[in-house]
Scaffold this motif. Structure first.
Motif, PDB file in Angstrom:
ATOM      1  N   THR A   1      30.389 -16.995   5.737  1.00 56.51           N
ATOM      2  CA  THR A   1      29.062 -17.109   5.156  1.00 56.51           C
ATOM      3  C   THR A   1      29.067 -18.014   3.934  1.00 56.51           C
ATOM      4  OG1 THR A   1      28.539 -14.872   5.928  1.00 56.51           O
ATOM      5  CG2 THR A   1      27.129 -15.805   4.222  1.00 56.51           C
ATOM      6  N   VAL A   2      30.038 -17.802   3.039  1.00 55.23           N
ATOM      7  CA  VAL A   2      30.150 -18.659   1.853  1.00 55.23           C
ATOM      8  C   VAL A   2      30.456 -20.093   2.256  1.00 55.23           C
ATOM      9  CG1 VAL A   2      31.482 -19.062  -0.250  1.00 55.23           C
ATOM     10  CG2 VAL A   2      30.824 -16.740   0.382  1.00 55.23           C
ATOM     11  N   LEU A   3      31.298 -20.276   3.269  1.00 59.42           N
ATOM     12  CA  LEU A   3      31.631 -21.627   3.735  1.00 59.42           C
ATOM     13  C   LEU A   3      30.403 -22.349   4.256  1.00 59.42           C
ATOM     14  CD1 LEU A   3      33.758 -23.793   4.418  1.00 59.42           C
ATOM     15  CD2 LEU A   3      34.118 -22.620   6.604  1.00 59.42           C
ATOM     16  N   LEU A   4      29.559 -21.663   5.007  1.00 54.06           N
ATOM     17  CA  LEU A   4      28.357 -22.302   5.541  1.00 54.06           C
ATOM     18  C   LEU A   4      27.395 -22.700   4.426  1.00 54.06           C
ATOM     19  CD1 LEU A   4      27.622 -20.123   8.707  1.00 54.06           C
ATOM     20  CD2 LEU A   4      28.370 -22.494   8.647  1.00 54.06           C
ATOM     21  N   PHE A   5      27.180 -21.807   3.475  1.00 57.97           N
ATOM     22  CA  PHE A   5      26.297 -22.143   2.355  1.00 57.97           C
ATOM     23  C   PHE A   5      26.848 -23.328   1.560  1.00 57.97           C
ATOM     24  CE2 PHE A   5      24.599 -17.702   2.669  1.00 57.97           C
ATOM     25  CZ  PHE A   5      23.295 -18.070   2.919  1.00 57.97           C
ATOM     26  N   SER A   6      28.150 -23.337   1.312  1.00 55.44           N
ATOM     27  CA  SER A   6      28.755 -24.434   0.551  1.00 55.44           C
ATOM     28  C   SER A   6      28.695 -25.743   1.327  1.00 55.44           C
ATOM     29  CB  SER A   6      30.208 -24.091   0.207  1.00 55.44           C
ATOM     30  OG  SER A   6      30.291 -22.894  -0.558  1.00 55.44           O
ATOM     31  N   MET A   7      28.917 -25.670   2.637  1.00 54.94           N
ATOM     32  CA  MET A   7      28.851 -26.876   3.464  1.00 54.94           C
ATOM     33  C   MET A   7      27.461 -27.488   3.440  1.00 54.94           C
ATOM     34  SD  MET A   7      31.128 -26.034   6.862  1.00 54.94           S
ATOM     35  CE  MET A   7      30.471 -27.517   7.623  1.00 54.94           C
ATOM     36  N   VAL A   8      26.449 -26.654   3.604  1.00 56.07           N
ATOM     37  CA  VAL A   8      25.072 -27.173   3.612  1.00 56.07           C
ATOM     38  C   VAL A   8      24.717 -27.773   2.260  1.00 56.07           C
ATOM     39  CG1 VAL A   8      22.654 -26.519   3.850  1.00 56.07           C
ATOM     40  CG2 VAL A   8      24.339 -25.617   5.439  1.00 56.07           C
ATOM     41  N   ALA A   9      25.124 -27.087   1.185  1.00 55.97           N
ATOM     42  CA  ALA A   9      24.806 -27.595  -0.155  1.00 55.97           C
ATOM     43  C   ALA A   9      25.496 -28.927  -0.420  1.00 55.97           C
ATOM     44  CB  ALA A   9      25.227 -26.571  -1.205  1.00 55.97           C
ATOM     45  N   THR A  10      26.743 -29.076   0.000  1.00 53.38           N
ATOM     46  CA  THR A  10      27.470 -30.325  -0.227  1.00 53.38           C
ATOM     47  C   THR A  10      26.991 -31.424   0.713  1.00 53.38           C
ATOM     48  OG1 THR A  10      29.399 -29.008  -0.868  1.00 53.38           O
ATOM     49  CG2 THR A  10      29.773 -31.335  -0.430  1.00 53.38           C
ATOM     50  N   TRP A  11      26.707 -31.075   1.961  1.00 52.43           N
ATOM     51  CA  TRP A  11      26.260 -32.062   2.948  1.00 52.43           C
ATOM     52  C   TRP A  11      24.909 -32.661   2.543  1.00 52.43           C
ATOM     53  CZ3 TRP A  11      29.046 -33.420   7.373  1.00 52.43           C
ATOM     54  CH2 TRP A  11      28.395 -34.256   8.274  1.00 52.43           C
ATOM     55  N   ASN A  12      24.027 -31.843   2.005  1.00 52.01           N
ATOM     56  CA  ASN A  12      22.693 -32.312   1.625  1.00 52.01           C
ATOM     57  C   ASN A  12      22.593 -32.718   0.165  1.00 52.01           C
ATOM     58  OD1 ASN A  12      21.741 -31.759   4.238  1.00 52.01           O
ATOM     59  ND2 ASN A  12      21.223 -29.659   3.685  1.00 52.01           N
ATOM     60  N   ASN A  13      23.715 -32.728  -0.539  1.00 55.17           N
ATOM     61  CA  ASN A  13      23.693 -33.043  -1.970  1.00 55.17           C
ATOM     62  C   ASN A  13      23.248 -34.491  -2.184  1.00 55.17           C
ATOM     63  OD1 ASN A  13      23.968 -32.895  -4.701  1.00 55.17           O
ATOM     64  ND2 ASN A  13      26.161 -32.475  -4.691  1.00 55.17           N
ATOM     65  N   TYR A  14      22.235 -34.661  -2.988  1.00 54.00           N
ATOM     66  CA  TYR A  14      21.698 -35.998  -3.247  1.00 54.00           C
ATOM     67  C   TYR A  14      21.752 -36.360  -4.726  1.00 54.00           C
ATOM     68  CZ  TYR A  14      18.270 -39.752  -3.759  1.00 54.00           C
ATOM     69  OH  TYR A  14      17.637 -40.922  -4.096  1.00 54.00           O
ATOM     70  N   PHE A  15      21.375 -35.424  -5.587  1.00 50.10           N
ATOM     71  CA  PHE A  15      21.222 -35.751  -7.000  1.00 50.10           C
ATOM     72  C   PHE A  15      22.564 -36.037  -7.667  1.00 50.10           C
ATOM     73  CE2 PHE A  15      20.313 -34.627 -11.499  1.00 50.10           C
ATOM     74  CZ  PHE A  15      19.349 -35.598 -11.723  1.00 50.10           C
ATOM     75  N   LEU A  16      23.579 -35.215  -7.376  1.00 47.52           N
ATOM     76  CA  LEU A  16      24.890 -35.425  -8.001  1.00 47.52           C
ATOM     77  C   LEU A  16      25.514 -36.762  -7.601  1.00 47.52           C
ATOM     78  CD1 LEU A  16      27.163 -34.282  -9.774  1.00 47.52           C
ATOM     79  CD2 LEU A  16      28.100 -33.213  -7.708  1.00 47.52           C
ATOM     80  N   PRO A  17      25.585 -37.129  -6.327  1.00 46.26           N
ATOM     81  CA  PRO A  17      26.097 -38.470  -5.999  1.00 46.26           C
ATOM     82  C   PRO A  17      25.235 -39.591  -6.555  1.00 46.26           C
ATOM     83  CG  PRO A  17      26.136 -37.065  -4.060  1.00 46.26           C
ATOM     84  CD  PRO A  17      25.357 -36.337  -5.099  1.00 46.26           C
ATOM     85  N   LEU A  18      23.935 -39.348  -6.703  1.00 48.15           N
ATOM     86  CA  LEU A  18      23.050 -40.397  -7.209  1.00 48.15           C
ATOM     87  C   LEU A  18      23.424 -40.818  -8.622  1.00 48.15           C
ATOM     88  CD1 LEU A  18      20.472 -42.124  -6.821  1.00 48.15           C
ATOM     89  CD2 LEU A  18      19.178 -40.184  -7.754  1.00 48.15           C
ATOM     90  N   ILE A  19      23.795 -39.846  -9.471  1.00 50.07           N
ATOM     91  CA  ILE A  19      24.121 -40.185 -10.856  1.00 50.07           C
ATOM     92  C   ILE A  19      25.605 -40.499 -11.031  1.00 50.07           C
ATOM     93  CG2 ILE A  19      22.236 -38.764 -11.703  1.00 50.07           C
ATOM     94  CD1 ILE A  19      24.280 -36.662 -12.483  1.00 50.07           C
ATOM     95  N   MET A  20      26.429 -40.155 -10.068  1.00 50.61           N
ATOM     96  CA  MET A  20      27.871 -40.343 -10.212  1.00 50.61           C
ATOM     97  C   MET A  20      28.402 -41.571  -9.487  1.00 50.61           C
ATOM     98  SD  MET A  20      29.206 -37.998 -12.138  1.00 50.61           S
ATOM     99  CE  MET A  20      28.974 -36.334 -12.768  1.00 50.61           C
TER     100      MET A  20
END
Length: 326
Positions: free
Chosen positions: A242-261
């Motif tokens: 369950t934690v792996l799925l939530f973390s995967m979705v959050a990282t896969w859809n992450n936009y703001f952090l890569p945008l500034i980094m």
């Protein structure tokens, strides 16, 4: 005398029921009841009364959820011209799904494939590492008593309440001083911290791993590491998934952090890459590739949907853990 005997002989003999009760037997006692209406069960929490408003709301939520997916699948089959000229929720005259997929993965020297590999790297390192840390930390907080445990609990709860955007600028300044911006580490390292995953594993480990079982293993001479890997970890599989799925979705859809980094397009994830294609049509002399954007968006969600379908049973059991008191 003769008349009375004749009348007595003509009368039928009383039945056994009539003899015992003194009343004639009814037709219901002689014939079994057939076609009798089944008695309805009373409405209880286990058998609730159907709710028309709730059904309508559920239908609206279902339409709201599936309509964008249907739009994406339908428009991924259209060419650039068909995408602009046809109705959005119906197919065009030409079906170019395979051609769109081929053009998407080969456009601009196959940069989409590189963005996909970057995203998989961020998910494997970031989400995988966040899951490992959440499992270890949640198990330790649930099964070990040490000074400052309540303070750690308060910090974790406070971290869950803080939105990620509020930490974006401090995180960027810190990584900039360390010289890690515009590198994969600027995306991977912040993704390792998952306060929600830590809290979820803390609660799950407290209910899923019996303390008596751990004490029995220690009495038998099992060390802490062996007890964790051989006894506790198999019991923590649903929560871990369950934690792996939530973390995967959050990282896969992450936009703001890569945008500034990330500034180098070679290290873009799929979210930034597709946004760059979308902005390309608005620049002077840029090529509009809206058909590739739609097809790339469809290809982006396919891995996540596949992972959810494969790990669905673990995910559902992980969410339901601890809901029933034994």
């Amino acid at each position: 005398m003769t008349t009375s005997m004749t009348t007595a002989a003509a009368e039928p003999a009383p039945s056994a029921t009539e003899t015992r009760t003194g009343a004639p037997a009814s037709s219901h006692t002689r014939r079994p009841a057939t076609g009798r209406r089944r008695k309805r069960l009373p409405h209880t929490p286990l058998h609730p009364r159907p709710s028309i408003p709730l059904t309508l709301v559920t239908g609206l939520v279902l339409v709201y959820t599936l309509l964008p997916l249907a739009w994406l699948v339908i428009n991924a089959t259209k060419s650039q011209r068909g995408l602009l000229d046809s109705f959005g929720l119906w197919f065009a005259d030409d079906l170019d799904l395979w051609d769109n997929i081929t053009r998407t993965v080969t456009y601009d020297d196959g940069v989409f494939v590189r963005w996909l590999l970057n995203t998989m790297l961020y998910v494997a390192a970031g989400a995988g590492g966040a899951t490992v840390l959440a499992v270890l930390g949640g198990y330790a907080l649930a099964k070990y008593d040490f000074p400052g445990r309540k303070a750690v609990f308060a910090v974790v709860i406070g971290a869950v309440a803080v939105p990620g955007t509020a930490l974006a600028v401090p995180t960027f300044l810190m990584f900039s001083n360390m010289g890690l911006t515009n590198t994969p580490w600027a995306v991977i390292i912040p993704s390792l911290i998952s306060p929600f995953g830590l809290y979820l594993m803390w609660v799950f480990a407290a209910e899923a791993v019996p303390t008596e079982l751990l004490e029995a293993a220690r009495i038998d001479g099992s060390g802490e590491l062996r007890t964790f890997f051989r006894i506790a970890l198999p019991l923590l599989v649903p929560g871990t998934v369950t934690v792996l799925l939530f973390s995967m979705v959050a990282t896969w859809n992450n936009y703001f952090l890569p945008l500034i980094m990330i500034k180098d397009p070679d290290w873009y994830p799929l979210t930034l890459g597709l946004n760059a294609w979308n902005a390309q049509a608005q620049t002077a002399g840029g090529e509009a590739v809206f058909d590739l954007i739609v097809t790339g968006s469809l290809l982006t969600i396919v891995p996540i949907v596949a992972v959810f379908l494969l790990l669905q049973r673990y995910w559902q059991s992980g969410l339901a853990a601890g809901s029933v008191k034994e």
